[in-house]
Design an enzyme around this catalytic site. Structure first.
Site, PDB file in Angstrom:
ATOM      1  N   SER A 107       0.790  -1.070  -0.124  1.00  0.00           N
ATOM      2  CA  SER A 107       0.002  -0.005  -0.006  1.00  0.00           C
ATOM      3  C   SER A 107       1.028   1.349   0.023  1.00  0.00           C
ATOM      4  O   SER A 107       1.803   1.427  -0.904  1.00  0.00           O
ATOM      5  CB  SER A 107      -0.928  -0.106   1.254  1.00  0.00           C
ATOM      6  OG  SER A 107      -2.106   1.016   1.016  1.00  0.00           O
ATOM      7  N   ASP A 157     -10.335  -3.838  -4.989  1.00  0.00           N
ATOM      8  CA  ASP A 157      -9.872  -2.736  -4.068  1.00  0.00           C
ATOM      9  C   ASP A 157     -10.346  -1.476  -4.088  1.00  0.00           C
ATOM     10  O   ASP A 157     -10.440  -0.950  -4.982  1.00  0.00           O
ATOM     11  CB  ASP A 157      -8.229  -2.912  -4.451  1.00  0.00           C
ATOM     12  CG  ASP A 157      -7.511  -2.087  -3.333  1.00  0.00           C
ATOM     13  OD1 ASP A 157      -7.821  -1.321  -2.800  1.00  0.00           O
ATOM     14  OD2 ASP A 157      -6.428  -2.442  -3.113  1.00  0.00           O
ATOM     15  N   HIS A 188      -8.371  -4.544  -0.383  1.00  0.00           N
ATOM     16  CA  HIS A 188      -7.284  -3.838  -0.264  1.00  0.00           C
ATOM     17  C   HIS A 188      -6.088  -4.733   0.782  1.00  0.00           C
ATOM     18  O   HIS A 188      -5.053  -4.626   0.813  1.00  0.00           O
ATOM     19  CB  HIS A 188      -7.566  -2.692   0.360  1.00  0.00           C
ATOM     20  CG  HIS A 188      -6.140  -1.589   0.314  1.00  0.00           C
ATOM     21  ND1 HIS A 188      -5.540  -1.401  -0.855  1.00  0.00           N
ATOM     22  CD2 HIS A 188      -5.354  -1.119   1.183  1.00  0.00           C
ATOM     23  CE1 HIS A 188      -4.157  -0.476  -0.669  1.00  0.00           C
ATOM     24  NE2 HIS A 188      -4.263  -0.068   0.702  1.00  0.00           N
TER      25      HIS A 188
HETATM   26  C1  MLT Z   1      -1.491   5.754  -0.027  1.00  0.00           C
HETATM   27  O1  MLT Z   1      -1.533   6.764   0.568  1.00  0.00           O
HETATM   28  O2  MLT Z   1      -0.246   5.575  -0.360  1.00  0.00           O
HETATM   29  C2  MLT Z   1      -2.609   4.969  -0.763  1.00  0.00           C
HETATM   30  O3  MLT Z   1      -3.466   5.707  -0.773  1.00  0.00           O
HETATM   31  C3  MLT Z   1      -2.684   3.837  -0.103  1.00  0.00           C
HETATM   32  C4  MLT Z   1      -2.776   4.076   1.647  1.00  0.00           C
HETATM   33  O4  MLT Z   1      -1.815   4.287   2.113  1.00  0.00           O
HETATM   34  O5  MLT Z   1      -3.847   4.258   1.889  1.00  0.00           O
END
Ligand code: MLT
Length: 209
Positions: A107, A157, A188
């Site tokens: 992520s 996701d 996710h």
């Molecule tokens: C980010 O902010 O890098 C993406 O939106 C994924 C997350 O960390 O939620």
């Protein structure tokens, strides 16, 4: 603390000449989160795991965002450089083979790893990017020849749209990276299946990494 990052370093059973997994957690995680994943993916590796040093409502991140999926681009650029410096300094401190550093990001951690790969390809030998998106609009695609990238993403996701992961994969391929893209039907969260697929992917390339 190294270059502004609290972190954990775990020397692998094969010694510091083995590959090193650079573990980059998701929003709200810390330096402990991905150690079990790293051990599953490549048990003989060293683990280098920084804690994101950008707070968002008490959650650790690797760079600022303005809203979900909307990044503070200037901050992302700066933090990507910081992370590159952290890797350089940690490699010297722990005697790591600089040519064998493989990012494993989830992520937010996958997004800064993608940014590093696109801005400073020499920082990484390979990358495993779980639930990543294209982190910025790339003007000139770097030469990624010799870089191996495994991407895993969920078709459902709600945070990272599938098209966005696909754009990242296409862009990396256009730079000549060796890209494998693994889709599953989940959202996710990290899945056992994608972790296993990442392990198999790295095992198939172990001679090159
Ligand atoms: C980010 O902010 O890098 C993406 O939106 C994924 C997350 O960390 O939620």
């Amino acid at each position: 603390m190294l270059e502004g990052y609290d972190h954990r370093f775990v020397l692998g059973p094969a010694g510091n000449e083995a590959p090193t997994l650079l573990l980059l957690h998701g929003t709200g995680g810390d330096e402990n989160d991905l150690l079990p994943l790293g051990r599953l993916i490549l048990p003989e590796a060293n683990m280098l795991s920084p804690r994101g040093n950008v707070p968002e409502n008490g959650m650790n991140r690797f760079f600022r965002r303005l809203a979900e999926g909307v990044f503070d681009q200037e901050d992302l650029r700066r933090r990507t450089e910081d992370l590159g410096r952290f890797i350089d300094t940690a490699a010297v401190r722990y005697g790591l083979d600089r040519e064998r550093i493989i990012a494993v990001g989830y992520s937010n951690g996958a997004n800064i790893a993608a940014s590093l790969l696109l801005r400073r390809p020499s920082a990484l030998r390979a990358a495993i990017l779980l639930h990543a998106m294209l982190p910025f609009e790339v003007e000139a695609v770097p030469d990624l020849t010799g870089k191996a990238v495994f991407l895993a993403a969920g078709r459902n996701d709600p945070i990272v749209q599938p098209e966005n992961t696909q754009r990242l994969a296409d862009l990396l391929r256009s730079g000549n990276a060796d890209v494998s893209l693994y889709w599953h039907d989940a959202g996710h969260s990290l899945t056992r299946d994608e972790a296993t697929a990442a392990r198999d992917w790295i095992a198939a390339r172990s001679a090159d990494l």
